[in-house]
Design an enzyme around this catalytic site. Structure first.
Site, PDB file in Angstrom:
ATOM      1  N   CYS A  15     -12.593 -10.228 -13.248  1.00 51.41           N
ATOM      2  CA  CYS A  15     -11.136  -9.802 -12.612  1.00 51.41           C
ATOM      3  C   CYS A  15     -10.653 -10.955 -11.299  1.00 51.41           C
ATOM      4  CB  CYS A  15     -11.302  -8.468 -12.065  1.00 51.41           C
ATOM      5  SG  CYS A  15     -11.499  -7.502 -13.483  1.00 51.41           S
ATOM      6  N   HIS A  65      -6.086  -7.315  -6.712  1.00 47.63           N
ATOM      7  CA  HIS A  65      -6.369  -7.162  -8.153  1.00 47.63           C
ATOM      8  C   HIS A  65      -6.212  -5.580  -8.453  1.00 47.63           C
ATOM      9  CE1 HIS A  65      -8.320  -6.468 -11.876  1.00 47.63           C
ATOM     10  NE2 HIS A  65      -9.530  -5.770 -11.642  1.00 47.63           N
ATOM     11  N   ASN A 125      -5.418  -2.075 -15.912  1.00 50.40           N
ATOM     12  CA  ASN A 125      -6.105  -3.127 -15.442  1.00 50.40           C
ATOM     13  C   ASN A 125      -6.286  -4.476 -16.345  1.00 50.40           C
ATOM     14  OD1 ASN A 125      -8.272  -4.987 -14.780  1.00 50.40           O
ATOM     15  ND2 ASN A 125      -9.640  -3.166 -14.239  1.00 50.40           N
TER      16      ASN A 125
END
Lengths: 337, 73
Positions: A123, A263, A293
């Protein structure tokens, strides 16, 4: 934590243009439940803050999204693909185990002999790609396409309550180029902590446990999160620690930042991040309710939206990401006049 | 109400606690983190990732012990 500052080299690095790509297919929480997710719509929303996410169709893969986002970034910059001197794709879900997703996207983009390679930083991928791109620009290779793209839907076990509701597919791209000193990318830093290498991972399909009928039967080709609550706290600590370290290194505090673009792992993590940082929640960019996500792509997609819709000239924007590995990265940008 | 009663009440908001406070309660990870955050709010503390061992948040008694240690530290 070592900080890269273009001004230390007497040069400037900027994001000259950005683009994103999301698949057409919308997967609502009701759709996910119909596929076998053992949670209610209310539970998914409460636990993650996600109402729907985009998943690729059967004929799409990571390189398709990466190439679309790259084209959009080049167009946004008013540049030509032929001018690109390097293509970087950050992903943990390449089209194939080998070669890189960057090489497949390279073919879509018809980039000639331009070098292309992937970066694997989960990520944190967008920030890692941005940092490598900045180093390229500082050594005379410019412009560089820094792309983050992930198709995690291919690796989701829809029956896994911990991970099934979280993930969406998407891509973000930045055309990174030379710019005025003191604008654009002011500072950027990366870090990793390999003790978390198996915190969130896909157990099989690599050289440690190659894919077989048995690994597929055991679901080892799907995302596993071994210690969810610890990963949750670690994600917040990683992002918060990295962001604060970068701010401190630049002699700044949270009040000096117009926007924090983190993020987007899940809504609760972002709320905790804002609470522990004691930052005005209105400064924290939240962009996951209709996307989920998207791993490496999330922070890039959120940044793209924030720069278009909220940023004003002179604003300092802090982006921060943390993810599996563990990895983390933060970058301080100043919006051009 | 002592710490253990308060912890039991928090856990009861998410699942039915076992009659014995030393008996582990089963919840999924996304719920366990909610319990951790509810404990943080109730007792005014912040739990770090390193502190979040499976043992510390497995039972009502273990959470109460952790809170007492943390508050006393």
């Amino acid at each position: 934590m070592k900080v890269l500052r273009p001004a230390d080299f007497g040069r400037g690095v900027r994001i000259r243009g950005m683009g994103t790509a999301l698949p057409e297919r919308r997967v609502t929480n009701a759709d996910l439940i119909a596929m076998g997710c053992p949670l209610s719509e209310e539970e998914i929303l409460k636990l993650t803050g996600v109402r729907e996410r985009r998943w690729v169709g059967d004929d799409e893969a990571t390189s398709d999204l990466a190439a679309r986002a790259a084209r959009a970034a080049v167009s946004d910059a008013g540049a030509e693909l032929g001018a690109v001197e390097r293509l970087i794709v950050a992903t943990v879900s390449p089209d194939y185990s080998s070669p890189s997703a960057a090489c497949v996207a390279h073919a879509h983009l018809e980039l000639g002999e331009t070098p292309a390679h992937d970066i694997t930083a989960s990520c944190s991928g967008f920030v890692y790609a941005l940092e490598v791109a900045a180093r390229c620009v500082l050594t005379g290779q410019a412009p560089v396409l820094a792309v983050a793209a992930d198709v995690r839907s291919r690796f989701v076990d829809v029956t896994d309550r911990s991970t099934a509701p979280l993930f969406g597919d998407g891509a973000a791209a930045a055309l990174v180029d030379e710019g005025p000193v003191g604008e654009g990318l002011l500072a950027i830093a990366l870090l990793a902590d390999g003790t978390g290498a198996r915190s969130v991972y896909v157990p099989a399909g690599g050289s440690r446990e190659p894919a077989s009928a048995r690994t597929v039967a055991e679901g080892k080709h799907t995302i596993r999160m071994e210690a969810g609550p610890k990963v949750y706290l670690k994600a917040v600590e990683g992002m918060l620690g990295t962001a604060e370290a970068l701010l401190e290194s630049e002699g700044l505090g949270w009040d000096d930042i117009a926007m924090l673009v983190p993020h987007q792992p899940n809504r609760r993590i972002l709320d905790r991040l804002a609470r522990l940082a004691k930052i005005d929640p209105a400064k924290v960019v939240i962009d996951l309710e209709d996307k989920g996500n998207m791993s490496a792509a999330s922070v890039g997609v959120a940044l793209h939206g924030a720069l278009r819709e909220r940023a004003r000239p002179g604003d300092r924007v802090l982006i921060v990401a943390g993810g599996a590995g563990y990895t983390a990265g933060a970058a301080l940008l100043r919006v051009g006049e | 109400m002592d710490g253990r009663d308060a912890v039991r009440k928090i856990v009861a908001d998410f699942t039915t606690p076992p009659a014995n406070d030393d008996e582990p309660f089963e919840v999924e990870s996304l719920v366990r983190i909610q319990i951790v955050e509810a404990v943080e709010d109730a007792f005014g503390l912040v739990v770090s990732a390193d502190e979040l061992t499976p043992e510390r948040f497995a039972t009502v008694a273990a959470i109460a012990r952790f809170v007492a240690e943390k508050k006393g530290a």
